[in-house]
Enzyme design. Sequence first.
Site, PDB file in Angstrom:
ATOM      1  NE  ARG A  58      -2.389  -2.069   3.190  1.00 33.07           N
ATOM      2  CZ  ARG A  58      -2.524  -2.002   4.506  1.00 33.07           C
ATOM      3  NH1 ARG A  58      -3.159  -1.003   5.057  1.00 33.07           N
ATOM      4  NH2 ARG A  58      -1.995  -2.936   5.266  1.00 33.07           N
ATOM      5  CD  GLU A  95      -2.065  -3.581  14.870  1.00 30.60           C
ATOM      6  OE1 GLU A  95      -2.135  -3.170  13.698  1.00 30.60           O
ATOM      7  OE2 GLU A  95      -2.913  -3.324  15.732  1.00 30.60           O
TER       8      GLU A  95
HETATM    9  O1  LIG Z   1       4.003  -0.246  11.739  1.00 29.55           O
HETATM   10  P1  LIG Z   1       3.843  -1.716  11.489  1.00 29.55           P
HETATM   11  O2  LIG Z   1       3.346  -2.445  12.719  1.00 29.55           O
HETATM   12  O3  LIG Z   1       5.069  -2.349  10.933  1.00 29.55           O
HETATM   13  O4  LIG Z   1       2.662  -1.900  10.430  1.00 29.55           O
HETATM   14  C1  LIG Z   1       2.513  -1.108   9.284  1.00 29.55           C
HETATM   15  C2  LIG Z   1       2.608  -1.923   8.035  1.00 29.55           C
HETATM   16  O5  LIG Z   1       1.555  -2.895   7.975  1.00 29.55           O
HETATM   17  C3  LIG Z   1       0.860  -2.782   6.747  1.00 29.55           C
HETATM   18  O6  LIG Z   1       1.436  -3.555   5.747  1.00 29.55           O
HETATM   19  P2  LIG Z   1       1.076  -5.071   5.441  1.00 29.55           P
HETATM   20  O7  LIG Z   1       2.212  -5.924   5.884  1.00 29.55           O
HETATM   21  O8  LIG Z   1      -0.277  -5.379   5.993  1.00 29.55           O
HETATM   22  O9  LIG Z   1       1.133  -5.129   3.859  1.00 29.55           O
HETATM   23  P3  LIG Z   1       0.307  -4.514   2.630  1.00 29.55           P
HETATM   24  O10 LIG Z   1       0.692  -3.052   2.514  1.00 29.55           O
HETATM   25  O11 LIG Z   1       0.821  -5.302   1.492  1.00 29.55           O
HETATM   26  O12 LIG Z   1      -1.171  -4.665   2.865  1.00 29.55           O
HETATM   27  C4  LIG Z   1       1.048  -1.321   6.372  1.00 29.55           C
HETATM   28  O13 LIG Z   1       0.854  -1.108   4.988  1.00 29.55           O
HETATM   29  C5  LIG Z   1       2.451  -1.039   6.825  1.00 29.55           C
HETATM   30  O14 LIG Z   1       3.407  -1.400   5.829  1.00 29.55           O
HETATM   31  N1  LIG Z   2      -4.603  -1.887  12.035  1.00 29.77           N
HETATM   32  C1  LIG Z   2      -4.070  -1.787  10.811  1.00 29.77           C
HETATM   33  N2  LIG Z   2      -4.837  -1.420   9.757  1.00 29.77           N
HETATM   34  C2  LIG Z   2      -4.300  -1.322   8.522  1.00 29.77           C
HETATM   35  N3  LIG Z   2      -3.018  -1.563   8.258  1.00 29.77           N
HETATM   36  C3  LIG Z   2      -2.230  -1.938   9.270  1.00 29.77           C
HETATM   37  N4  LIG Z   2      -0.918  -2.236   9.326  1.00 29.77           N
HETATM   38  C4  LIG Z   2      -0.612  -2.546  10.594  1.00 29.77           C
HETATM   39  N5  LIG Z   2      -1.677  -2.444  11.388  1.00 29.77           N
HETATM   40  C5  LIG Z   2      -2.700  -2.058  10.579  1.00 29.77           C
END
Ligand SMILES: O=P(O)(O)OC[C@H]1O[C@H](OP(=O)(O)OP(=O)(O)O)[C@H](O)[C@@H]1O
Ligand SMILES: Nc1ncnc2[nH]cnc12
Length: 170
Positions: A58, A95
């Site tokens: 994203r 998370e």
């Molecule tokens: O601060 P953090 O606890 O590290 O979490 C934040 C990350 O989690 C989500 O990515 P995700 O791994 O869900 O991947 P995506 O963007 O492909 O959906 C979001 O897009 C961040 O990259």
């Molecule tokens: N709660 C949340 N919603 C969307 N993206 C995330 N990446 C990590 N935590 C998230």
Amino acid sequence: MNLNEYIRDIVDFPKPGIMYKDITPLLQHPDALKKTLAEFKAGIGELQIDKVVGIESRGFIFASMLAVELHAGFVMVRKANKLPYKTLAETYSLEYGQDQVEIHQDAIKKGDRVLLHDDVLATGGTASAALRLIERLGGEVVQCNFLLELVNLEGRKRLGEKEVYSLLSY
Ligand SMILES: O=P(O)(O)OC[C@H]1O[C@H](OP(=O)(O)OP(=O)(O)O)[C@H](O)[C@@H]1O
Ligand SMILES: Nc1ncnc2[nH]cnc12
């Protein structure tokens, strides 16, 4: 226009206990997209930027738009084993799990001024891993920006002294 209205809460996704912030309504709305980009640009101000680094997946969305706006290069930080050339890797906790991110070794030049972007700052694990990758290549991160920050998870503490700019806080 209030950008908060375009973020949708999804309960228990992708795991029980997680309140997932879904940005897809914002992405579908042209005026919300335009305002988001304008607010990021206002936060960047006169900072000189050589590279915008976006984190898969994203994070790629606004990072690439910002690279065009700032006349900067766009660099991908990707999940493990996705990048085809020589890479550096960092492991981090999420998370909702654990993962590894990588960057191409030639993506950042020593002294490059870098804007690090992701959609969400939660625990800060992902962004801090990306920050370490950029710094290992000799880049200087001049700002970390996020569409939204989950403040209670205190992710910005993991970014040390770096400037952190989030458009929305929860
Ligand atoms: O601060 P953090 O606890 O590290 O979490 C934040 C990350 O989690 C989500 O990515 P995700 O791994 O869900 O991947 P995506 O963007 O492909 O959906 C979001 O897009 C961040 O990259
Ligand atoms: N709660 C949340 N919603 C969307 N993206 C995330 N990446 C990590 N935590 C998230």
